[in-house]
Design an enzyme around this catalytic site. Structure first.
Site, PDB file in Angstrom:
ATOM      1  N   ARG A 125       0.923  -1.157   0.095  1.00  0.00           N
ATOM      2  CA  ARG A 125      -0.156  -0.103  -0.186  1.00  0.00           C
ATOM      3  C   ARG A 125       0.960   1.190   0.083  1.00  0.00           C
ATOM      4  NH1 ARG A 125      -3.662  -2.367   4.675  1.00  0.00           N
ATOM      5  NH2 ARG A 125      -1.490  -3.709   5.034  1.00  0.00           N
ATOM      6  N   GLN A 178      11.774 -15.167   5.978  1.00  0.00           N
ATOM      7  CA  GLN A 178      10.340 -15.681   5.741  1.00  0.00           C
ATOM      8  C   GLN A 178      10.104 -15.672   4.182  1.00  0.00           C
ATOM      9  OE1 GLN A 178       7.125 -13.270   6.801  1.00  0.00           O
ATOM     10  NE2 GLN A 178       5.621 -14.698   6.460  1.00  0.00           N
ATOM     11  N   ASN A 217      40.092  39.435   4.631  1.00  0.00           N
ATOM     12  CA  ASN A 217      38.954  40.255   4.292  1.00  0.00           C
ATOM     13  C   ASN A 217      38.787  39.715   2.718  1.00  0.00           C
ATOM     14  OD1 ASN A 217      37.110  41.980   3.535  1.00  0.00           O
ATOM     15  ND2 ASN A 217      37.407  43.243   4.925  1.00  0.00           N
TER      16      ASN A 217
HETATM   17  C1  UD1 Z   1      -1.777  -6.094  11.428  1.00  0.00           C
HETATM   18  C2  UD1 Z   1      -2.640  -6.984  12.414  1.00  0.00           C
HETATM   19  C3  UD1 Z   1      -4.093  -6.257  12.858  1.00  0.00           C
HETATM   20  C4  UD1 Z   1      -3.266  -4.859  13.654  1.00  0.00           C
HETATM   21  C5  UD1 Z   1      -2.355  -4.096  12.741  1.00  0.00           C
HETATM   22  C6  UD1 Z   1      -1.675  -2.999  13.774  1.00  0.00           C
HETATM   23  C7  UD1 Z   1      -2.386  -9.179  11.575  1.00  0.00           C
HETATM   24  C8  UD1 Z   1      -3.234 -10.286  10.877  1.00  0.00           C
HETATM   25  N1  UD1 Z   1      -3.052  -8.084  11.762  1.00  0.00           N
HETATM   26  O1  UD1 Z   1      -2.517  -6.042  10.373  1.00  0.00           O
HETATM   27  O2  UD1 Z   1      -4.749  -6.860  13.729  1.00  0.00           O
HETATM   28  O3  UD1 Z   1      -4.508  -3.949  13.864  1.00  0.00           O
HETATM   29  O4  UD1 Z   1      -1.137  -5.213  12.283  1.00  0.00           O
HETATM   30  O5  UD1 Z   1      -1.013  -2.268  12.834  1.00  0.00           O
HETATM   31  O6  UD1 Z   1      -1.317  -9.613  12.181  1.00  0.00           O
HETATM   32  N2  UD1 Z   1       4.648  -9.094   7.826  1.00  0.00           N
HETATM   33  C9  UD1 Z   1       5.877 -10.109   7.831  1.00  0.00           C
HETATM   34  N3  UD1 Z   1       5.331 -11.388   7.089  1.00  0.00           N
HETATM   35  C10 UD1 Z   1       4.061 -11.196   6.472  1.00  0.00           C
HETATM   36  C11 UD1 Z   1       3.131 -10.178   6.430  1.00  0.00           C
HETATM   37  C12 UD1 Z   1       3.566  -9.158   7.303  1.00  0.00           C
HETATM   38  O7  UD1 Z   1       6.687 -10.002   8.288  1.00  0.00           O
HETATM   39  O8  UD1 Z   1       3.725 -12.114   5.558  1.00  0.00           O
HETATM   40  C13 UD1 Z   1       4.996  -7.649   8.525  1.00  0.00           C
HETATM   41  C14 UD1 Z   1       4.976  -6.674   7.897  1.00  0.00           C
HETATM   42  O9  UD1 Z   1       6.210  -6.013   7.409  1.00  0.00           O
HETATM   43  C15 UD1 Z   1       4.575  -5.516   8.884  1.00  0.00           C
HETATM   44  C16 UD1 Z   1       3.786  -6.432   9.955  1.00  0.00           C
HETATM   45  O10 UD1 Z   1       3.982  -7.686   9.901  1.00  0.00           O
HETATM   46  O11 UD1 Z   1       5.685  -5.162   9.451  1.00  0.00           O
HETATM   47  C17 UD1 Z   1       2.306  -6.298   9.951  1.00  0.00           C
HETATM   48  O12 UD1 Z   1       1.854  -6.361   8.644  1.00  0.00           O
HETATM   49  P1  UD1 Z   1       0.761  -5.788   7.921  1.00  0.00           P
HETATM   50  O13 UD1 Z   1       0.528  -6.276   6.424  1.00  0.00           O
HETATM   51  O14 UD1 Z   1       0.961  -4.179   7.722  1.00  0.00           O
HETATM   52  O15 UD1 Z   1      -0.543  -5.980   8.827  1.00  0.00           O
HETATM   53  P2  UD1 Z   1      -1.853  -5.327   9.115  1.00  0.00           P
HETATM   54  O16 UD1 Z   1      -2.818  -5.364   7.961  1.00  0.00           O
HETATM   55  O17 UD1 Z   1      -1.425  -3.855   9.383  1.00  0.00           O
HETATM   56 CA    CA Z   2       0.238  -2.772   9.137  1.00  0.00          CA
END
Ligand code: UD1
Ligand code: CA
Length: 450
Positions: A14, A73, A373
């Site tokens: 995003r 990962q 200067n």
């Molecule tokens: C997540 C939470 C949500 C919470 C929000 C808070 C989950 C399912 N949801 O949603 O409940 O309100 O954060 O900000 O956990 N990441 C990985 N590997 C992956 C996917 C993500 O390392 O496969 C990391 C991303 O880099 C990021 C973090 O996890 O730093 C959160 O991922 P993101 O996709 O932003 O989760 P949200 O949809 O914001």
């Molecule tokens: Ca997030």
């Protein structure tokens, strides 16, 4: 025993950026560095960063952090899948695992300390941070009873209309009993809108999940897009300015100025509107900066005035004035009581105490003694198209307007350079150097009668 894991493998779709989300900068530090710093008080046994998208780039950017372990990962199949990657490296670990989302950069270290303390005292399997947000759009909703026991977390996109009315949101910050978590992690399923493994589903699988609500909702801001990045930058800037106001710095128009985390200010510094400081600036007592100035990695001693100027990786001595419209470039070292005036550029040069370069000059690769200067329009011609050469000007020398000093060249002490000279040879102490065509006047040229 405590281990800290930061989830930093996601792409950050995003953000619409070529840069991995966790490397986006905020007030001079990346998101992930800020997240790591928020757990800095705890002195954990292990610190692990889960990387995936552009893993090598993220690792390289953080390679300066001692003892940080990287776990890959691949592919990135959700936050639960990310934490599953810890099963092998934490096989023999027993203790708490603090999980921090890599995109929640405004957390205060005190808040994380409280989360861990509350988890330890309640003996829950997991304790997570929550906030009641005015606009919880996009966050997971936390369903909990009056005692703070959590029954479920449902992602915004998986919520029913009714569930969306719950504004208790998940911050993405969890303290787990690692052994209990490790036992349920393999059973996660991807039965949700995104088809991913959600870490949040573990709260239903664990016996006792508790939450701790933060006082300051701003702390739990997650960054998923550039609007949220801008909001966090604004909040962070406000925090930084307020911190420095409490330490004796005046901001005339605070919201028009920005500073970075690593700037240091003395007391009675005045920051005028539209002034921005980046990198590690050190600003001494009684300096006055702005209006309209930009400083990066600048070191200013005391009582320095800078107006409408740019200073980058340069040093300025006490009571020197800079500007308006001056440009101090890397390795410019200006002494005390100097005057660097309008449209003057100084690069990789030292200018000793009491010297003046007041108007329209370029000083590059030069060494100026004390009380020199430099006349208006004096240029050090330091570059022959291939190499840079040095100009040395001794104490008390004066250059006339529009002089060109072709380097390499040394002017001794107390030298006077006649206006309009182009000098290519060294000048001895005390001499007058004139390097220009002699004036001739043709009498009665225009035919005009006197
Ligand atoms: C997540 C939470 C949500 C919470 C929000 C808070 C989950 C399912 N949801 O949603 O409940 O309100 O954060 O900000 O956990 N990441 C990985 N590997 C992956 C996917 C993500 O390392 O496969 C990391 C991303 O880099 C990021 C973090 O996890 O730093 C959160 O991922 P993101 O996709 O932003 O989760 P949200 O949809 O914001
Ligand atoms: Ca997030």
């Amino acid at each position: 025993m405590l281990a800290v894991a930061v989830l930093a493998a996601g792409k950050g779709t995003r953000m619409k950026s070529a840069l991995p989300k966790v490397l986006q900068p905020l007030a001079g530090a990346t998101l992930v560095e800020r997240v790591l710093a928020s757990a800095g008080n705890l002195l954990p046994e292990r610190r692990i960063l889960i990387v995936g998208h552009q893993a090598a780039r993220v690792e390289q950017r953080l390679s300066h952090i001692d003892g940080l372990e990287f776990v890959v990962q691949e592919p990135q199949n959700g936050t639960g899948h990310a934490v599953q990657q810890l099963l092998p490296p934490l096989q023999d670990f027993a203790g708490e695992l603090l999980v921090l989302n890599g995109d929640v950069p405004l957390l205060r270290a005190d808040t994380i300390d409280q989360l861990v303390a509350s988890h330890r005292s309640s003996g829950a399997d997991v304790t997570l941070l929550t906030a009641r947000l005015e606009d919880p759009t996009g966050y997971g909703r936390v369903f909990a009873d009056a005692e703070g026991q959590v029954s479920a977390i449902v992602e915004h996109r998986d919520c029913s209309e009714e569930q969306r009315c719950n504004n208790l949101t998940n911050a993405g910050i969890y303290c787990f009993n690692w052994r209990k978590l490790a036992a349920v992690l393999p059973a996660l399923s991807s039965d949700n809108d995104q088809g991913e493994l959600y870490l949040t589903d573990t709260v239903e699988m664990l016996e006792r999940a508790m939450h701790l609500e933060v006082n300051d909702c701003d702390e739990v801001n997650g960054i998923n897009n550039r609007r949220q990045l801008a909001q966090c930058e604004a909040l962070l800037q406000q925090r930084l300015r307020e911190h420095w106001m409490d330490q004796g710095v005046t901001f005339i128009d605070p919201s028009s100025c920005t500073v970075s985390e690593t700037c240091q200010f003395g007391t009675d510094v005045v920051i005028e509107p539209q002034t921005h400081l980046r990198g590690t600036c050190q600003i001494g007592d009684n300096c006055r900066l702005g209006p309209g100035s930009f400083l990066e990695n600048a070191v200013l001693e005391t009582g320095v005035t800078v107006v409408h100027s740019v200073i980058n990786s340069a040093r300025v001595g006490s009571n020197t004035t800079v500007g308006p419209f001056a440009h101090l470039r890397p390795a410019a070292v200006i002494g005390d009581d100097c005057r660097i005036g309008n449209f003057v550029e100084v690069k990789k040069s030292s200018i000793a105490n009491g010297s003046k370069v007041n108007h329209l000059s370029y000083i590059g690769d030069a060494e100026l003694g004390i009380k020199v200067n430099v006349g208006a329009g004096t240029i050090t011609a330091n570059y022959d198209g291939v190499n840079k050469h040095r100009t040395v000007i001794g104490d008390g020398s004066k250059t006339g307007a529009n002089s060109v000093l072709v380097a390499p060249i040394t002017l001794g002490k107390g030298v006077t350079v006649a206006a309009g000279s182009t000098l290519t040879k060294n000048v001895a102490d005390g001499a007058l150097a004139i390097g220009r065509a002699k004036q001739t006047s043709k009498e009665n040229w225009s035919g005009a009668k006197p």
